[in-house]
Design an enzyme around this catalytic site. Structure first.
Site, PDB file in Angstrom:
ATOM      1  N   ASP A  89       2.314   2.001   3.354  1.00 36.39           N
ATOM      2  CA  ASP A  89       3.256   1.037   3.962  1.00 36.39           C
ATOM      3  C   ASP A  89       4.685   1.489   3.748  1.00 36.39           C
ATOM      4  O   ASP A  89       5.548   1.257   4.580  1.00 36.39           O
ATOM      5  CB  ASP A  89       3.187  -0.352   3.290  1.00 36.39           C
ATOM      6  CG  ASP A  89       1.817  -0.974   3.317  1.00 36.39           C
ATOM      7  OD1 ASP A  89       1.057  -0.660   4.242  1.00 36.39           O
ATOM      8  OD2 ASP A  89       1.526  -1.780   2.403  1.00 36.39           O
ATOM      9  N   HIS A 110       0.879  -1.173   0.000  1.00 40.34           N
ATOM     10  CA  HIS A 110       0.000   0.000   0.000  1.00 40.34           C
ATOM     11  C   HIS A 110       0.913   1.218   0.000  1.00 40.34           C
ATOM     12  O   HIS A 110       2.001   1.180   0.599  1.00 40.34           O
ATOM     13  CB  HIS A 110      -0.827   0.125   1.270  1.00 40.34           C
ATOM     14  CG  HIS A 110      -1.727  -1.015   1.598  1.00 40.34           C
ATOM     15  ND1 HIS A 110      -1.300  -2.153   2.225  1.00 40.34           N
ATOM     16  CD2 HIS A 110      -3.062  -1.171   1.415  1.00 40.34           C
ATOM     17  CE1 HIS A 110      -2.336  -2.967   2.404  1.00 40.34           C
ATOM     18  NE2 HIS A 110      -3.407  -2.404   1.920  1.00 40.34           N
TER      19      HIS A 110
HETATM   20  C1  XLS Z   1      -7.481  -6.536   4.362  1.00 44.44           C
HETATM   21  C2  XLS Z   1      -6.996  -6.762   3.012  1.00 44.44           C
HETATM   22  C3  XLS Z   1      -5.834  -5.885   2.584  1.00 44.44           C
HETATM   23  C4  XLS Z   1      -5.711  -5.904   1.096  1.00 44.44           C
HETATM   24  C5  XLS Z   1      -4.934  -4.786   0.524  1.00 44.44           C
HETATM   25  O1  XLS Z   1      -8.256  -7.285   4.898  1.00 44.44           O
HETATM   26  O2  XLS Z   1      -6.705  -8.116   2.858  1.00 44.44           O
HETATM   27  O3  XLS Z   1      -4.670  -6.275   3.205  1.00 44.44           O
HETATM   28  O4  XLS Z   1      -5.164  -7.097   0.648  1.00 44.44           O
HETATM   29  O5  XLS Z   1      -5.479  -3.567   0.840  1.00 44.44           O
END
Ligand code: XLS
Ligand code: NI
Ligand code: NI
Length: 437
Positions: free
Chosen positions: A102, A99
């Site tokens: 991140d 993300h």
């Molecule tokens: C959350 C999601 C997230 C997505 C990416 O539950 O799995 O991690 O994979 O935003």
């Protein structure tokens, strides 16, 4: 500088190895059903769990010990990139995913936030020049900051909608610059908590508007990645709009977006929706919409997204069965959207966790490939539905029958004879394959 000191390259040692820091089943170069394991499995490390997440949960603060702990701010963000490429190399994974938030911290303004991002994107771009590991996908975090409390593209606040547009615009530019294979939309806070204050129609229309704008902008800048929607039924909202694959696909068709998107199926989200992982994969596959996978698993006794590393052979076998039947994942991959438990806090746990996930999927691949080679389920299913290949059944599926002809047929009162579904026998056969391959 090395971060994971004392940990070398993880290599394949085979099933008899007792070395915890070796692959027992994942042999990247081994050919299974015409492709190497590496080509089939397309493993990806999730940046947020492995490098950003610090082990907090709703009841406790950070628990993880990480080699970059001594840094703060942008220094920490830079150290994480260095550590990330070291881990990718040591695990020999071909992909990673992140993300925007991140990889770099937010600044006081969007300009400052983007400037922070640009520094880290530059660093990643340099690593990508020499690293074997490529970007599977990137996405926008539009759920952590309080500005997203009412949603992102489905917010009641138009200023937030605009902010999100700017964020995804930047994300698509980032994806293009770093050669992302896909761009993911997981609807973090796209959902509602109570209908008493929610304009459901406007929120859904706005979500579609947002997706159309993203598709248009990708085309404008020549971003060639595949767009993916990641369904999830609940958490953080009570009702997420992309509830499951069928809901997300119906939404896309409603708003004429079906050609621009595929599904990113996460195992733990499937089980939260009351489905199996295989159900979500199959549902996407038969609609030509299986794009990528967030490879993890939930805990059947817990009602939330525990994001555990996948260690259940039954699940990975049936997942790989669907993926092989799909002809692979194309631009997608198996992204470990998974984290070691809060009490597995040491840096080497990151390695043990990935090794466990990679070995479990590698073994699942081999079992699935043999099941397909022997046409185990195909034969069972062909036999079970054989009434649709002859007589009245053939008339139904070829479009010749209607209610008149079917009534005439039924009125002949021929005895209706059903046959056993043989579930238990079939499960025993699956067990034989799991134990023998
Ligand atoms: C959350 C999601 C997230 C997505 C990416 O539950 O799995 O991690 O994979 O935003
Ligand atoms: Ni996910
Ligand atoms: Ni998740």
């Amino acid at each position: 500088m090395a971060y994971f000191t004392g940990l070398g390259k993880i290599t394949y040692e085979g099933a008899k190895s007792k070395n915890p820091l070796a692959f027992k089943y994942y042999n990247s170069k081994e050919v299974v059903a015409g492709k190497t394991m590496e080509e089939h499995l397309r493993f990806s490390v999730a940046y947020w769990h492995t490098f950003t997440h610090e082990g907090s949960d709703p009841f406790g603060s950070s628990s993880m010990l990480r080699p970059w702990d001594k840094y703060t701010g942008m220094d920490k963000a830079k150290a994480r990139v260095e550590a990330a490429f070291e881990l990718f190399d040591k695990l020999d994974v071909p992909f990673f995913a992140f993300h925007d938030r991140d990889i770099a911290p937010e600044g006081m303004t969007l300009q400052e936030t983007n400037a922070n991002l640009d520094v880290i994107i530059g660093m990643i771009r340099d690593y990508l020049k020499t690293s074997k590991t490529k970007l599977l996908w990137n996405t926008a975090n539009m759920f952590t900051h309080p500005r997203f409390m009412h949603g992102a593209a489905t917010t009641c606040n138009a200023d937030v909608f605009a902010y999100c547009a700017a964020q995804v615009k930047k994300g698509l530019e980032t994806g293009k610059e770093l050669g992302a294979q896909n761009y993911v939309f997981w609807g973090g806070r796209e959902g509602y908590v109570t209908l008493l204050n929610t304009d459901l129609k406007l929120e859904l229309d706005n979500l579609a508007r947002f997706f159309h704008m993203a598709v248009d902008y990708a085309r404008e800048i020549g971003f060639a990645g595949q767009f993916l929607i990641e369904p999830k039924p609940k958490e953080p909202t009570k009702h997420q709009y992309d509830f499951d694959a069928q809901t997300a696909m119906a939404f896309l068709r409603n708003y004429n977006l079906q050609d621009a998107f595929k599904m990113n199926i996460e195992a733990n989200h499937a089980t939260l929706a009351g489905h199996t992982f295989q159900h979500e994969l199959r549902m996407s596959r038969i609609n030509g919409m299986l794009g990528s996978v967030d490879a993890n698993q939930g805990d059947m006794l817990l009602g939330w997204d525990t994001d555990e590393f996948p260690t259940d052979l039954y699940e990975t076998t049936l997942a790989m069965y669907e993926i092989l039947q799909n002809g692979g994942l194309g631009k997608g991959g198996l992204n470990f959207d998974a984290k070691p438990r809060r009490e597995s806090f040491e840096p080497e746990d990151l390695f043990y966790a990935h090794i466990a996930g990679m070995d479990t999927f590698a073994r699942g691949l081999k079992v699935a490939a043999r099941l397909i080679k022997d046409q185990v389920f195909e034969n069972i299913i062909a036999e079970r539905y054989k009434s649709f290949r002859e007589g009245i059944g053939l008339e139904i599926v070829s479009g010749k029958a209607d209610f008149h002809t079917l009534e005439q047929y039924a009125l002949q009162n021929k005895p209706i004879i059903n046959k056993s579904g043989r579930q238990e026998q079939i499960k025993a056969i699956l067990n034989q394959y799991l134990l023998e391959v």
